[in-house]
Write an enzyme that holds these catalytic residues in place. Structure first.
Site, PDB file in Angstrom:
ATOM      1  N   LYS A  19     -12.015   3.163  -6.238  1.00 46.15           N
ATOM      2  CA  LYS A  19     -11.883   1.732  -5.935  1.00 46.15           C
ATOM      3  C   LYS A  19     -11.031   1.562  -4.680  1.00 46.15           C
ATOM      4  CE  LYS A  19      -9.986  -2.630  -7.694  1.00 46.15           C
ATOM      5  NZ  LYS A  19      -8.969  -2.827  -6.646  1.00 46.15           N
ATOM      6  N   SER A  41      -7.431   2.422  -7.631  1.00 45.71           N
ATOM      7  CA  SER A  41      -6.815   1.397  -6.793  1.00 45.71           C
ATOM      8  C   SER A  41      -5.423   1.805  -6.309  1.00 45.71           C
ATOM      9  CB  SER A  41      -6.769   0.077  -7.566  1.00 45.71           C
ATOM     10  OG  SER A  41      -6.522  -1.005  -6.716  1.00 45.71           O
ATOM     11  N   ASP A  75      -2.411  12.917   2.367  1.00 49.80           N
ATOM     12  CA  ASP A  75      -2.575  12.866   3.820  1.00 49.80           C
ATOM     13  C   ASP A  75      -1.330  13.360   4.550  1.00 49.80           C
ATOM     14  OD1 ASP A  75      -5.121  11.934   3.549  1.00 49.80           O
ATOM     15  OD2 ASP A  75      -4.625   9.833   3.890  1.00 49.80           O
TER      16      ASP A  75
END
Length: 705
Positions: free
Chosen positions: A490, A465, A476
């Site tokens: 998740k 999460s 990224d």
């Protein structure tokens, strides 16, 4: 639709006829407030979930299956006849909830209690006989998909092997028969006693867990106790005496004293002391708590800041008839610092230089929502604590920072965003899509990052999460190297709904719902749902992805993708990855500790896949001897301690001092994966420094021309 079949009376009559000398556990009945809470929860879950699912026969069947599995996951207790009886009401739960009728789940739970009593008494009777450990037979330790026993005789045979397996483990651990009988009899007796301590709220919590997670894996129901625990985990604080408690032999025992807490500062309490009574206020009557459930004792000891609690203490070194003492403590705010962010610094050689790597371990993304809402300037927060630690690491002149998120299951979404902002500033961190399809891009509110140097993130299968939001954003943007296992997977967002507030109830009765309301996406447009975050440099892990992680859920949301956010990645880390990987491969190939870890993981995987253990003593001794020799050779090679073999004991069966010693030894054990992650970051720092030097030289050459 069938009318619910209340079968419990006939069932108990059959069981009690065979075990007439055993008192049945108390019959638990649903309370009015529980039936109301179930109906109210259904209204929210069918309307406001990210993926609304109607409460119909299909969902009813799913809830029934989950509820039964939660009670008997290994199919060791119920008979097939019990299951057949339960299944006659498999499609009746939906109408029952709407009618505020909880007879079905309570009847099943009462049957479960009786089966526990039945099986534990049978197990204890088996201890009166001897076992033939020369026989060639196996015991299945993975029974989740096995059929339920068809008869009592088949169940008896299953439990004979279970008890024989427990006995053999203790025998291989060096315990004599008399001690084994005593240990196992106490073990089964403790399980038996717990069956008599169940409350109506336990049944309701179990049933609502089955209902809520049938909507999606991360929708939850919190009764009063579960809600309090959730709030404590987010605030990292509570009001109490500052003692970690443990149930041992019917006594609530002090396991640890929190530094600076009332219990420790009083000087009147020690580890191992037993709490036999609790009184409220300076003059309140002391209620005996021997044999009382631990969670109930904890609730009696917690209370408002500044209030007085009195404890009747039986000292650790006193016998059962020893002299007690009464102590008074004033409750205060207790900070759970063990769950807070913490730092360490390791030095490691990389190339021709020694690099200092700062390590920040974050067990959970905590945030004191209430204090923040009230405007408390010093409210507890993961990102605030990490920012302070980064400042300290700057003062210590570290070369790189590693954020260790192993087994960090998440927490506050806002904290994940703010933590990311400490490393990337105010750029987009995550995209959130609500049930109506609206997409919102969320950014941290930092004008500039706090740490601009090299960094990395260490993750494993337990990183979920909020941990995945942070790791994904760092990856990224190319901000740092991600090291470890693929994460949990998740990719959903939950919010907590106070059911009492929604109906303007003046007192807490109905509990809270944690409901999935959105799905989050990386800035590159992909979700972490199911797939998780794939590390740049992979490290081995002990977890089994088939039973742990989002992919292990049968009702998980699918993977999805949306448009990327407006972000500008840096390719520096990406260009370094081939070299980082080759250095890592070469290093671990010659690292005996890392190679031993790989062997342990391979052994564990083989054991998992085997799914059975031999009940033949000679075979097991050969296996134990080989394992012991391997560990002994390992300890000699690394100048470490031999961890010893399996003693067959469960955690609460060892002495408190032995249990604490084992825990401390585990804490001191070499963290092979952390050491390798630190080495990778040292390499990253070394390589980035060369990139900067090359760029500077090239720029200088160009200017010289």
């Amino acid at each position: 639709m069938r009318i619910p079949n209340v079968f419990l009376g006939a069932f108990l009559a059959i069981v009690q006829s065979a075990y007439a000398e055993v008192a049945p556990p108390p019959l638990l009945k649903p309370l009015t407030r529980q039936a109301q809470a179930a109906q109210l929860s259904a209204q929210f879950l069918t309307r406001y979930s990210y993926r609304p699912i109607p409460l119909d026969d299909t969902l009813s069947a799913r809830v029934m299956d989950r509820f039964i599995k939660s009670l008997d996951p290994d199919r060791m207790l119920f008979l097939q006849a019990d299951i057949d009886r339960f299944m006659s009401d498999r499609s009746a739960l939906d109408n029952a909830i709407e009618r505020k009728d909880l007879k079905i789940p309570f009847a099943i739970f009462n049957a479960y209690e009786q089966r526990v009593v039945d099986r534990m008494n049978y197990a204890r009777n088996l201890l009166k006989q001897d076992f033939d450990f020369g026989a060639q037979e196996n015991y299945s330790v993975l029974r989740e998909k096995e059929p339920w026993p068809q008869s009592e005789a088949e169940s008896n045979e299953l439990w004979r092997k279970r008890v024989k397996s427990d006995w053999l483990r203790l025998k291989l651990g060096g315990k004599p028969d008399a001690v084994i009988r005593e240990t196992l009899d106490k073990r089964y007796e403790n399980t038996l006693e717990r069956a008599y301590k169940f409350k109506s709220d336990d049944v309701f919590q179990s049933f609502m867990d089955a209902y809520s997670t049938s909507i999606d894996p991360h929708t939850d129901y919190f009764g009063a106790a579960a809600s309090a625990d959730f709030n404590v985990s987010m605030k990292l604080s509570l009001f109490g005496i500052g003692a970690v408690l443990q149930e041992r032999d019917d006594y609530t025992t002090i396991r640890e004293l929190v530094p600076g807490g009332p219990a420790q500062l009083s000087g009147s309490l020690s580890v191992g002391d037993r709490i036999t009574g609790v009184g409220q206020g300076k003059d309140g009557a002391i209620k005996e708590v021997v044999g009382t459930r631990l969670d109930e004792v904890v609730q009696m000891i917690r209370g408002k800041k500044g209030s007085v609690v009195r404890l009747d203490i039986l000292p650790a070194d006193a016998g059962a008839d020893g002299t007690h003492r009464i102590i008074s403590l004033v409750r205060d705010k207790i900070s759970l610092d063990k769950q807070a962010a913490r730092k360490a610094v390791l030095s490691v050689k990389a190339g021709d230089a020694t690099r200092k790597i700062g390590i920040i371990t974050l067990p959970v993304f905590y945030e004191d929502f209430e204090a923040k809402r009230k405007g408390d300037k010093d409210y507890k927060s993961a990102s605030r604590d990490v920012a302070k630690l980064l400042d300290e690491l700057k003062q210590e002149k570290v070369d790189s920072v590693l954020i260790d998120l192993r087994n960090n299951g998440g927490g506050s979404l806002d904290e994940a965003i703010d933590l990311t902002g400490l490393f990337i500033g105010n750029d987009p961190v995550v995209q959130q899509r609500s049930s109506n399809g609206k997409i919102e891009v969320k950014s941290a509110e930092f004008a500039a990052p706090v740490w601009t140097g090299p960094m990395g993130v260490l993750i494993n299968r337990g990183s979920a999460s909020a941990s995945e939001i942070f790791a994904a954003a760092i990856q990224d943007y190319g901000r740092g190297v991600i090291v470890g296992e693929p994460s949990f997977g998740k990719g959903t967002v939950q919010t907590v709904i106070d059911l009492d507030q929604t109906v303007r109830n003046s007192k807490p009765e109905f509990g809270e719902l944690k409901v999935t309301i959105a799905q989050f996406f990386r800035v590159n447009g992909e979700t972490t749902q199911l797939r998780g975050v794939k590390p740049d440099i992979s490290l081995p892990g002990l977890s089994d992805p088939t039973s742990f992680g989002e992919t292990s859920y049968d009702n998980a949301l699918p993977w999805a993708q949306i448009k990327p956010a407006n972000y500008a990645p840096d390719d520096t880390v990406k260009t370094l990855l081939p070299t980082l990987q080759s250095r890592h491969d070469a290093r671990v190939k010659g690292d005996p500790d890392f190679q031993r870890l790989l062997q342990d993981i391979a052994d564990l995987k083989a054991q998992r896949e085997k799914g059975v253990v031999s009940l033949n003593e000679a075979e097991r001794r050969n296996e134990a001897t080989a394992r012991k020799n391997r560990f002994k050779a390992r300890a000699q090679a690394s100048d470490g301690e031999d961890p010893g073999g399996d003693d067959g004991l469960e955690a609460d069966e060892r002495s408190l001092s032995a249990a604490i010693a084992i825990e401390n030894a585990r804490k001191k054990a070499k963290d092979v994966l952390l050491d390798e992650a630190v080495a990778i970051l040292a390499d990253e720092t070394d390589l980035q420094e060369h990139v900067v030097e090359a760029a500077t030289k090239q720029s200088g050459d160009a200017n010289g021309k």
